[in-house]
Design a protein around this motif. Structure first.
Motif, PDB file in Angstrom:
ATOM      1  N   TYR B 107      26.805  24.643 143.809  1.00  0.00           N
ATOM      2  CA  TYR B 107      26.157  25.704 144.581  1.00  0.00           C
ATOM      3  C   TYR B 107      25.032  26.355 143.791  1.00  0.00           C
ATOM      4  N   ILE B 108      25.256  26.552 142.497  1.00  0.00           N
ATOM      5  CA  ILE B 108      24.195  27.165 141.683  1.00  0.00           C
ATOM      6  C   ILE B 108      22.968  26.262 141.678  1.00  0.00           C
ATOM      7  N   ARG B 109      23.189  24.964 141.613  1.00  0.00           N
ATOM      8  CA  ARG B 109      22.070  24.023 141.640  1.00  0.00           C
ATOM      9  C   ARG B 109      21.284  24.135 142.931  1.00  0.00           C
ATOM     10  N   VAL B 110      22.018  24.231 144.039  1.00  0.00           N
ATOM     11  CA  VAL B 110      21.333  24.327 145.323  1.00  0.00           C
ATOM     12  C   VAL B 110      20.505  25.603 145.380  1.00  0.00           C
ATOM     13  N   ILE B 111      21.079  26.717 144.926  1.00  0.00           N
ATOM     14  CA  ILE B 111      20.349  27.980 144.953  1.00  0.00           C
ATOM     15  C   ILE B 111      19.100  27.877 144.076  1.00  0.00           C
ATOM     16  N   ALA B 112      19.264  27.335 142.880  1.00  0.00           N
ATOM     17  CA  ALA B 112      18.131  27.227 141.963  1.00  0.00           C
ATOM     18  C   ALA B 112      17.048  26.329 142.542  1.00  0.00           C
ATOM     19  N   GLU B 180      23.933  40.093 144.537  1.00  0.00           N
ATOM     20  CA  GLU B 180      23.381  41.293 145.174  1.00  0.00           C
ATOM     21  C   GLU B 180      21.854  41.309 145.056  1.00  0.00           C
ATOM     22  N   ARG B 181      21.405  41.023 143.838  1.00  0.00           N
ATOM     23  CA  ARG B 181      19.978  41.045 143.559  1.00  0.00           C
ATOM     24  C   ARG B 181      19.251  39.984 144.390  1.00  0.00           C
ATOM     25  N   CYS B 182      19.868  38.812 144.459  1.00  0.00           N
ATOM     26  CA  CYS B 182      19.251  37.701 145.172  1.00  0.00           C
ATOM     27  C   CYS B 182      19.165  38.015 146.664  1.00  0.00           C
ATOM     28  N   LEU B 183      20.231  38.555 147.233  1.00  0.00           N
ATOM     29  CA  LEU B 183      20.233  38.866 148.671  1.00  0.00           C
ATOM     30  C   LEU B 183      19.170  39.911 148.997  1.00  0.00           C
ATOM     31  N   ARG B 184      19.060  40.918 148.150  1.00  0.00           N
ATOM     32  CA  ARG B 184      18.051  41.952 148.369  1.00  0.00           C
ATOM     33  C   ARG B 184      16.654  41.330 148.348  1.00  0.00           C
ATOM     34  N   GLN B 185      16.467  40.454 147.396  1.00  0.00           N
ATOM     35  CA  GLN B 185      15.168  39.795 147.251  1.00  0.00           C
ATOM     36  C   GLN B 185      14.847  38.907 148.461  1.00  0.00           C
ATOM     37  N   ILE B 186      15.870  38.179 148.929  1.00  0.00           N
ATOM     38  CA  ILE B 186      15.638  37.261 150.051  1.00  0.00           C
ATOM     39  C   ILE B 186      15.302  38.053 151.316  1.00  0.00           C
ATOM     40  N   LEU B 252      26.096  23.160 154.140  1.00  0.00           N
ATOM     41  CA  LEU B 252      25.252  24.337 154.356  1.00  0.00           C
ATOM     42  C   LEU B 252      24.553  24.262 155.704  1.00  0.00           C
ATOM     43  N   ASP B 253      24.188  25.426 156.180  1.00  0.00           N
ATOM     44  CA  ASP B 253      23.660  25.565 157.516  1.00  0.00           C
ATOM     45  C   ASP B 253      22.140  25.664 157.450  1.00  0.00           C
ATOM     46  N   PHE B 254      21.469  24.606 157.844  1.00  0.00           N
ATOM     47  CA  PHE B 254      20.004  24.654 157.909  1.00  0.00           C
ATOM     48  C   PHE B 254      19.515  23.544 158.828  1.00  0.00           C
ATOM     49  N   GLN B 255      18.241  23.608 159.162  1.00  0.00           N
ATOM     50  CA  GLN B 255      17.667  22.605 160.056  1.00  0.00           C
ATOM     51  C   GLN B 255      16.450  21.962 159.402  1.00  0.00           C
ATOM     52  N   THR B 256      16.161  20.732 159.817  1.00  0.00           N
ATOM     53  CA  THR B 256      14.944  20.073 159.358  1.00  0.00           C
ATOM     54  C   THR B 256      13.780  20.546 160.214  1.00  0.00           C
ATOM     55  N   GLN B 257      12.691  20.889 159.572  1.00  0.00           N
ATOM     56  CA  GLN B 257      11.530  21.376 160.310  1.00  0.00           C
ATOM     57  C   GLN B 257      10.585  20.218 160.609  1.00  0.00           C
ATOM     58  N   VAL B 258      10.356  19.972 161.878  1.00  0.00           N
ATOM     59  CA  VAL B 258       9.495  18.858 162.273  1.00  0.00           C
ATOM     60  C   VAL B 258       8.435  19.379 163.234  1.00  0.00           C
ATOM     61  N   LEU B 259       7.186  18.997 163.013  1.00  0.00           N
ATOM     62  CA  LEU B 259       6.103  19.288 163.958  1.00  0.00           C
ATOM     63  C   LEU B 259       5.496  17.960 164.388  1.00  0.00           C
ATOM     64  N   ILE B 281      19.369  28.772 153.476  1.00  0.00           N
ATOM     65  CA  ILE B 281      20.257  27.985 152.619  1.00  0.00           C
ATOM     66  C   ILE B 281      20.794  28.849 151.487  1.00  0.00           C
ATOM     67  N   ILE B 282      19.908  29.640 150.872  1.00  0.00           N
ATOM     68  CA  ILE B 282      20.341  30.448 149.726  1.00  0.00           C
ATOM     69  C   ILE B 282      21.399  31.454 150.177  1.00  0.00           C
ATOM     70  N   LYS B 283      21.147  32.101 151.323  1.00  0.00           N
ATOM     71  CA  LYS B 283      22.116  33.102 151.810  1.00  0.00           C
ATOM     72  C   LYS B 283      23.465  32.432 152.092  1.00  0.00           C
ATOM     73  N   ASP B 284      23.407  31.272 152.726  1.00  0.00           N
ATOM     74  CA  ASP B 284      24.637  30.563 153.069  1.00  0.00           C
ATOM     75  C   ASP B 284      25.377  30.111 151.811  1.00  0.00           C
ATOM     76  N   ALA B 285      24.586  29.618 150.824  1.00  0.00           N
ATOM     77  CA  ALA B 285      25.211  29.125 149.597  1.00  0.00           C
ATOM     78  C   ALA B 285      25.857  30.267 148.830  1.00  0.00           C
ATOM     79  N   LEU B 286      25.212  31.435 148.825  1.00  0.00           N
ATOM     80  CA  LEU B 286      25.799  32.585 148.109  1.00  0.00           C
ATOM     81  C   LEU B 286      27.118  32.986 148.751  1.00  0.00           C
ATOM     82  N   LYS B 287      27.175  32.842 150.102  1.00  0.00           N
ATOM     83  CA  LYS B 287      28.400  33.203 150.808  1.00  0.00           C
ATOM     84  C   LYS B 287      29.530  32.231 150.488  1.00  0.00           C
ATOM     85  N   LYS B 288      29.207  30.927 150.461  1.00  0.00           N
ATOM     86  CA  LYS B 288      30.248  29.908 150.325  1.00  0.00           C
ATOM     87  C   LYS B 288      30.587  29.568 148.884  1.00  0.00           C
ATOM     88  N   MET B 289      29.813  30.083 147.940  1.00  0.00           N
ATOM     89  CA  MET B 289      29.986  29.690 146.542  1.00  0.00           C
ATOM     90  C   MET B 289      31.309  30.216 145.981  1.00  0.00           C
TER      91      MET B 289
END
Lengths: 194, 377
Positions: B107-112, B180-186, B252-259, B281-289
């Motif tokens: 999870y830390i890798r994904v966040i980083a 906490e710091r990361c969530l505030r920043q996001i 993790l919960d995210f979608q692929t962006q396609v145009l 992704i970061i918010k979800d990863a922080l929750k599930k970590m």
């Protein structure tokens, strides 16, 4: 289990350790089905011309001779629906006097193949004193089959000295135009201080 | 007496009507590379990209260092996206050495790596903005990038060249109060991204300049083997994070962006949409970590791989980034090949620039999300 399994007077420790060892040996041998079916398609078409390097989850390696590589690549594109090359790598093997050219192929159009990477490898002869473009280190270019290999093959030519016959643009790409040393990714090109 | 030309230099005849322009390599809008552009009046007749001015031989250097020594120099091609370029290397070496990664480290890798994607994309967006003459779009992303860099600095100790990923996990655990710091920043960052939309992407001048410029069709995008935002802006749904999920991306919960448009505007918009997904992704990863636990598997000194080869890929800021590691049983890899998105996308530059006006060259060039240093390796 058959009823005749010999329960000797041997200590129970050996009986316990046996299955653990057996499991470890068996697990890597199991080949993923989908990947195996893909590899078998290639083998059933070409027979002994190609050999299977390995079959791992999401990865297949097929070795072909350089004379047949165009046919094999065309078959992989048309029948297996791999549509682009991710990279072309040259690996130098000075001991066996060969250079291996490895194509990593992927697919965008076929959703089933999205996670697969097919490794198509071939070997070309290597000469001790290279003269890139004018010696026996050459193979047919796959540029007409996979358009995306154009720049990768140019890189392979300058870095390993493998000339690609039929490539429309066999110029240097990354190296300086006046580079006069041997191709730098060959093993006999040393780095200072190492 | 005529001195013979060194091998590789070719002479060509010059046409009266066609003028040859060397754009670069001194970075007047081309990055550290040269574009040999031939123009007929104001229109580009042909373009020949000439990279290699920042070629540093990373692949060759990797053959002389062991698996751990390779970490700090392999990230040098993209120092702004250093976690993402080390990611496939670590995955490949883990496969070679048979290492298990602790759950928390995944999870830390994904966040980083998602934070790093934001850092890279903001930097790229700043350059894209300034080359289109939108100086606000230079100032804002460079300012907002600092916050992401601060977070990564708190994680790894370095502002840009983190060397944070190691085979077997990450170098050190998260600092106290990071979540906490990361969530505030996001939260702040998501608000800012909405303002980017208003000032930049809905800007009529930008739209006029980039819509319909350098159109890449879906078939061409596939045929040329493009990747990342270039591919996804042309309507191909391919993201390595979704298609071949590594570490915990499948949880993790995210979608692929396609145009679908495939023009410069769409190409510049996909990385922006990716940043919004990165926040998710970061918010979800922080929750599930997992809240505690080990972050690094201990390695033997001087680990050796068997006679094997591994090809692993991840989705970086510029598309699929693959590492091909061949081992011959020694502590050093026998061969390392870095297959980067920038190099793969380079091939479509001649196709996109042909027939364009010279003034649109920066709009097309920078929309390709091309990073010369990474392409040269």
């Amino acid at each position: 289990m058959s009823s005749e399994t010999t329960i000797d007077e041997k200590s129970s420790e050996t009986v316990e350790t046996k299955p653990e060892i057996a499991k470890k040996e068996i697990t890597p041998v199991v080949e993923p089905k989908f990947e195996k079916s893909l590899a078998e398609k290639v083998v059933s078409k070409f027979g002994t011309i190609v050999t299977i390097g390995f079959i791992k989850p999401n990865r297949i390696r097929i070795n072909a001779k350089k004379e047949n590589i165009l046919d094999v690549a065309t078959f992989i594109r048309d029948e297996l629906n791999f549509d682009h090359a991710e990279s072309v790598t040259g690996v130098d093997y000075p001991k066996s006097k060969e250079i291996e050219v490895v194509y990593h192929l992927g697919s965008y159009t076929e959703p089933q193949l999205a996670k697969q990477v097919l490794t198509l490898a071939t070997r070309v002869p290597r000469e001790d004193i290279p003269n890139p473009g004018h010696d026996s280190t050459r193979m047919p270019s796959l540029r007409d089959v996979f358009y995306s290999v154009e720049f990768h093959e140019r890189e392979c030519f300058e870095m390993l000295g493998v000339y690609f016959d039929g490539h429309p643009d066999n110029r240097r790409l990354l190296l300086p135009e006046d580079w006069a040393d041997i191709p730098p990714f060959r093993k006999d090109f040393g780095i200072k201080g190492r | 007496m005529i001195t013979p030309l060194p091998p590789g230099i070719q002479l060509e005849k010059v046409d009266d009507r066609i003028m040859t322009l060397n754009v670069g390599p001194q970075h007047p809008g081309s990055g550290h590379m040269r574009l040999i552009i031939k123009v007929d009046g104001d229109y580009i007749v042909s373009c020949d990209p000439d990279p290699g001015y920042v070629h540093r031989g990373e692949e060759k250097m990797a053959e002389y260092r062991n698996y751990i020594q390779n970490i700090p120099h392999l990230e040098r091609p993209v120092i702004h996206d250093s976690c993402n370029i080390l990611y496939p290397y670590c995955l490949a070496v883990e496969d070679l050495l048979g290492l298990e990664v602790p759950e928390r480290a995944k999870y830390i890798r994904v966040i980083a790596s998602e934070l790093n994607r934001c850092v890279y994309t903001l930097y790229w967006l700043a350059i894209y903005g300034i080359f289109l003459g939108h100086s606000t779009m230079f100032m804002w992303p460079v300012g907002d990038r600092e916050f992401c860099i601060d977070l990564l600095e708190a994680m790894s100790g370095a502002r840009v060249t983190h060397a944070y990923f190691v085979p077997g996990g990450v170098r050190n655990d998260l600092p106290a109060n990071f979540e906490e710091r990361c969530l505030r920043q996001i939260d702040y960052f998501e608000k800012r991204l909405k303002q980017y939309e208003d000032i930049f992407y809905q800007n009529p001048v930008l739209k006029q300049r980039t819509e319909g410029t350098g159109v890449l069709s879906r078939m061409d995008a596939i045929r040329l083997g493009t990747t990342g935002s270039v591919l996804r802006s042309a309507g191909v749904d391919f993201d390595v994070r979704k298609k071949e999920p590594y570490d915990v991306y499948d949880n993790l919960d995210f979608q692929t962006q396609v145009l679908k448009e495939g023009d410069s505007y769409a190409r510049s918009r996909v990385p922006y949409l990716d940043m919004l997904e990165s926040c998710r992704i970061i918010k979800d990863a922080l929750k599930k970590m997992p809240k505690s636990g080990s972050v690094r598997t201990k390695l033997k000194p001087n680990p050796k791989g068997g006679n094997d080869e591994v090809y692993r890929r991840v989705e970086s800021g510029r598309g699929s980034l693959g590492m091909y590691v061949v081992s011959d049983g020694k502590p050093e890899p026998y061969r390392v090949k870095i297959s980067v998105g920038s190099f793969r996308n380079l091939i479509c530059m001649p196709y996109l620039l042909k027939g364009e006006k010279l003034g649109n060259m920066p709009a097309v060039y920078w929309s390709l999300n091309y990073w010369p240093v990474e392409a040269d390796r």
